[in-house]
Design a protein around this motif. Structure first.
Motif, mmCIF file in Angstrom:
data_model
loop_
_atom_site.group_PDB
_atom_site.id
_atom_site.type_symbol
_atom_site.label_atom_id
_atom_site.label_comp_id
_atom_site.label_asym_id
_atom_site.label_seq_id
_atom_site.Cartn_x
_atom_site.Cartn_y
_atom_site.Cartn_z
ATOM 1 N N ALA A 208 -3.944 13.253 -4.204
ATOM 2 C CA ALA A 208 -3.392 12.191 -3.363
ATOM 3 C C ALA A 208 -4.226 10.936 -3.592
ATOM 4 O O ALA A 208 -5.453 11.008 -3.652
ATOM 5 C CB ALA A 208 -3.429 12.592 -1.902
ATOM 6 N N LYS A 209 -3.563 9.818 -3.731
ATOM 7 C CA LYS A 209 -4.260 8.543 -3.936
ATOM 8 C C LYS A 209 -3.525 7.467 -3.149
ATOM 9 O O LYS A 209 -2.316 7.303 -3.287
ATOM 10 C CB LYS A 209 -4.294 8.191 -5.429
ATOM 11 C CG LYS A 209 -4.905 6.856 -5.750
ATOM 12 C CD LYS A 209 -6.389 6.845 -5.500
ATOM 13 C CE LYS A 209 -6.972 5.499 -5.906
ATOM 14 N NZ LYS A 209 -8.391 5.407 -5.620
ATOM 15 N N THR A 210 -4.259 6.769 -2.316
ATOM 16 C CA THR A 210 -3.699 5.666 -1.552
ATOM 17 C C THR A 210 -4.301 4.373 -2.071
ATOM 18 O O THR A 210 -5.514 4.290 -2.273
ATOM 19 C CB THR A 210 -4.003 5.819 -0.046
ATOM 20 O OG1 THR A 210 -3.441 7.052 0.409
ATOM 21 C CG2 THR A 210 -3.408 4.674 0.753
ATOM 22 N N GLY A 211 -3.452 3.398 -2.298
ATOM 23 C CA GLY A 211 -3.931 2.116 -2.779
ATOM 24 C C GLY A 211 -2.812 1.100 -2.832
ATOM 25 O O GLY A 211 -1.649 1.423 -2.623
ATOM 26 N N GLU B 69 0.855 -1.189 0.000
ATOM 27 C CA GLU B 69 0.000 0.000 0.000
ATOM 28 C C GLU B 69 0.891 1.240 0.000
ATOM 29 O O GLU B 69 1.817 1.356 0.812
ATOM 30 C CB GLU B 69 -0.917 0.011 1.224
ATOM 31 C CG GLU B 69 -1.907 1.162 1.168
ATOM 32 C CD GLU B 69 -2.985 1.056 2.225
ATOM 33 O OE1 GLU B 69 -4.031 0.461 1.931
ATOM 34 O OE2 GLU B 69 -2.746 1.572 3.320
ATOM 35 N N VAL B 70 0.596 2.150 -0.926
ATOM 36 C CA VAL B 70 1.398 3.357 -1.099
ATOM 37 C C VAL B 70 0.455 4.544 -1.256
ATOM 38 O O VAL B 70 -0.606 4.429 -1.868
ATOM 39 C CB VAL B 70 2.311 3.245 -2.357
ATOM 40 C CG1 VAL B 70 3.134 4.499 -2.553
ATOM 41 C CG2 VAL B 70 3.208 2.025 -2.273
ATOM 42 N N THR B 71 0.860 5.676 -0.691
ATOM 43 C CA THR B 71 0.152 6.933 -0.928
ATOM 44 C C THR B 71 0.974 7.724 -1.933
ATOM 45 O O THR B 71 2.147 8.020 -1.686
ATOM 46 C CB THR B 71 -0.023 7.738 0.371
ATOM 47 O OG1 THR B 71 -0.819 6.971 1.276
ATOM 48 C CG2 THR B 71 -0.704 9.070 0.103
ATOM 49 N N PHE B 72 0.360 8.034 -3.052
ATOM 50 C CA PHE B 72 1.007 8.801 -4.115
ATOM 51 C C PHE B 72 0.475 10.230 -4.080
ATOM 52 O O PHE B 72 -0.729 10.443 -3.970
ATOM 53 C CB PHE B 72 0.689 8.218 -5.491
ATOM 54 C CG PHE B 72 1.232 6.846 -5.724
ATOM 55 C CD1 PHE B 72 2.527 6.667 -6.187
ATOM 56 C CD2 PHE B 72 0.454 5.722 -5.491
ATOM 57 C CE1 PHE B 72 3.027 5.398 -6.416
ATOM 58 C CE2 PHE B 72 0.935 4.450 -5.708
ATOM 59 C CZ PHE B 72 2.235 4.289 -6.174
ATOM 60 N N ILE B 73 1.362 11.181 -4.196
ATOM 61 C CA ILE B 73 0.985 12.574 -4.431
ATOM 62 C C ILE B 73 1.479 12.874 -5.840
ATOM 63 O O ILE B 73 2.667 12.736 -6.124
ATOM 64 C CB ILE B 73 1.643 13.558 -3.429
ATOM 65 C CG1 ILE B 73 1.400 13.133 -1.980
ATOM 66 C CG2 ILE B 73 1.166 14.978 -3.686
ATOM 67 C CD1 ILE B 73 -0.023 13.257 -1.511
ATOM 68 N N TYR B 74 0.552 13.252 -6.712
ATOM 69 C CA TYR B 74 0.924 13.469 -8.102
ATOM 70 C C TYR B 74 0.156 14.667 -8.667
ATOM 71 O O TYR B 74 -0.861 15.091 -8.135
ATOM 72 C CB TYR B 74 0.666 12.214 -8.946
ATOM 73 C CG TYR B 74 -0.788 11.804 -9.013
ATOM 74 C CD1 TYR B 74 -1.566 12.139 -10.115
ATOM 75 C CD2 TYR B 74 -1.391 11.111 -7.977
ATOM 76 C CE1 TYR B 74 -2.902 11.779 -10.176
ATOM 77 C CE2 TYR B 74 -2.715 10.748 -8.034
ATOM 78 C CZ TYR B 74 -3.469 11.089 -9.134
ATOM 79 O OH TYR B 74 -4.794 10.751 -9.185
ATOM 80 N N PHE B 75 0.687 15.186 -9.750
ATOM 81 C CA PHE B 75 0.087 16.341 -10.413
ATOM 82 C C PHE B 75 -0.784 15.859 -11.563
ATOM 83 O O PHE B 75 -0.341 15.068 -12.390
ATOM 84 C CB PHE B 75 1.187 17.265 -10.950
ATOM 85 C CG PHE B 75 0.678 18.556 -11.507
ATOM 86 C CD1 PHE B 75 0.298 19.587 -10.666
ATOM 87 C CD2 PHE B 75 0.570 18.756 -12.873
ATOM 88 C CE1 PHE B 75 -0.172 20.786 -11.170
ATOM 89 C CE2 PHE B 75 0.097 19.939 -13.392
ATOM 90 C CZ PHE B 75 -0.274 20.960 -12.536
ATOM 91 N N GLU B 76 -2.034 16.325 -11.582
ATOM 92 C CA GLU B 76 -2.948 15.972 -12.663
ATOM 93 C C GLU B 76 -3.201 17.230 -13.492
ATOM 94 O O GLU B 76 -3.719 18.220 -12.975
ATOM 95 C CB GLU B 76 -4.254 15.429 -12.091
ATOM 96 C CG GLU B 76 -5.187 14.893 -13.154
ATOM 97 C CD GLU B 76 -6.370 14.177 -12.530
ATOM 98 O OE1 GLU B 76 -6.276 12.947 -12.346
ATOM 99 O OE2 GLU B 76 -7.361 14.854 -12.220
ATOM 100 N N THR B 77 -2.813 17.186 -14.763
ATOM 101 C CA THR B 77 -2.986 18.358 -15.612
ATOM 102 C C THR B 77 -4.461 18.597 -15.910
ATOM 103 O O THR B 77 -5.246 17.659 -16.014
ATOM 104 C CB THR B 77 -2.209 18.214 -16.941
ATOM 105 O OG1 THR B 77 -2.618 17.014 -17.581
ATOM 106 C CG2 THR B 77 -0.717 18.185 -16.703
ATOM 107 N N ASP B 78 -4.810 19.859 -16.034
ATOM 108 C CA ASP B 78 -6.188 20.243 -16.326
ATOM 109 C C ASP B 78 -6.433 20.098 -17.817
ATOM 110 O O ASP B 78 -5.586 20.466 -18.633
ATOM 111 C CB ASP B 78 -6.407 21.697 -15.889
ATOM 112 C CG ASP B 78 -7.865 22.060 -15.790
ATOM 113 O OD1 ASP B 78 -8.565 21.966 -16.822
ATOM 114 O OD2 ASP B 78 -8.314 22.446 -14.706
#
Length: 141
Positions: free
Chosen positions: A100-103, A81-90
């Motif tokens: 943030a997504k944890t899975g 299980e990892v929490t990712f912080i990532y940039f999502e372009t518009d």
């Protein structure tokens, strides 16, 4: 005392013999506001919506992400299980937002450069800001 229109108040209502009576819906439509600038308010809301700029990572941050990536590769069969912080372009304007997504990581696709979680969410490596997991110990950003 005289009231305005006193002379016509009690007259019978005229009903045309040529034209059928107008429905309530059509009568109400006559008084509806006219939207001369269709979509204008939506365009103003879109312009006012704020987006963030993507932050450039330092060399140390990139090294840390690479170490975390290698640890993930070693333990991928465990589906950590990892929490990712990532940039999502518009999709509509420049910039975007950090998410943030944890899975649990099911697969790492090196060719497409994405982490694939068990719920089929794809996290792009290109826009990754940080990863956190008990697996990494002190390697977290």
């Amino acid at each position: 005392m005289n009231f305005p229109y006193e002379d016509i108040v009690d007259l019978p209502h005229h009903v045309s013999k040529k034209h059928p009576p107008m429905s309530r819906l059509n009568r109400a439509a006559q008084f509806a506001p006219f939207a001369a600038l269709t979509g204008h308010s939506a365009a103003i809301k879109e312009t006012a919506r704020l987006t963030d700029a993507e932050t450039d990572l330092s060399d140390n941050d990139i090294d840390t992400l690479n170490r975390c990536h290698n640890i993930l590769l070693e333990h991928i069969n465990e589906q950590p299980e990892v929490t990712f912080i990532y940039f999502e372009t518009d999709t509509r304007k420049s910039g975007g937002a950090y998410k943030a997504k944890t899975g649990k990581v099911r697969k790492i696709d090196e060719y497409k450069r994405v982490y694939i979680l068990t719920d089929d969410t794809k996290i792009p490596m290109e826009h990754l800001f940080s990863m956190e997991s008990e697996l990494f110990g002190n390697e977290q950003l």
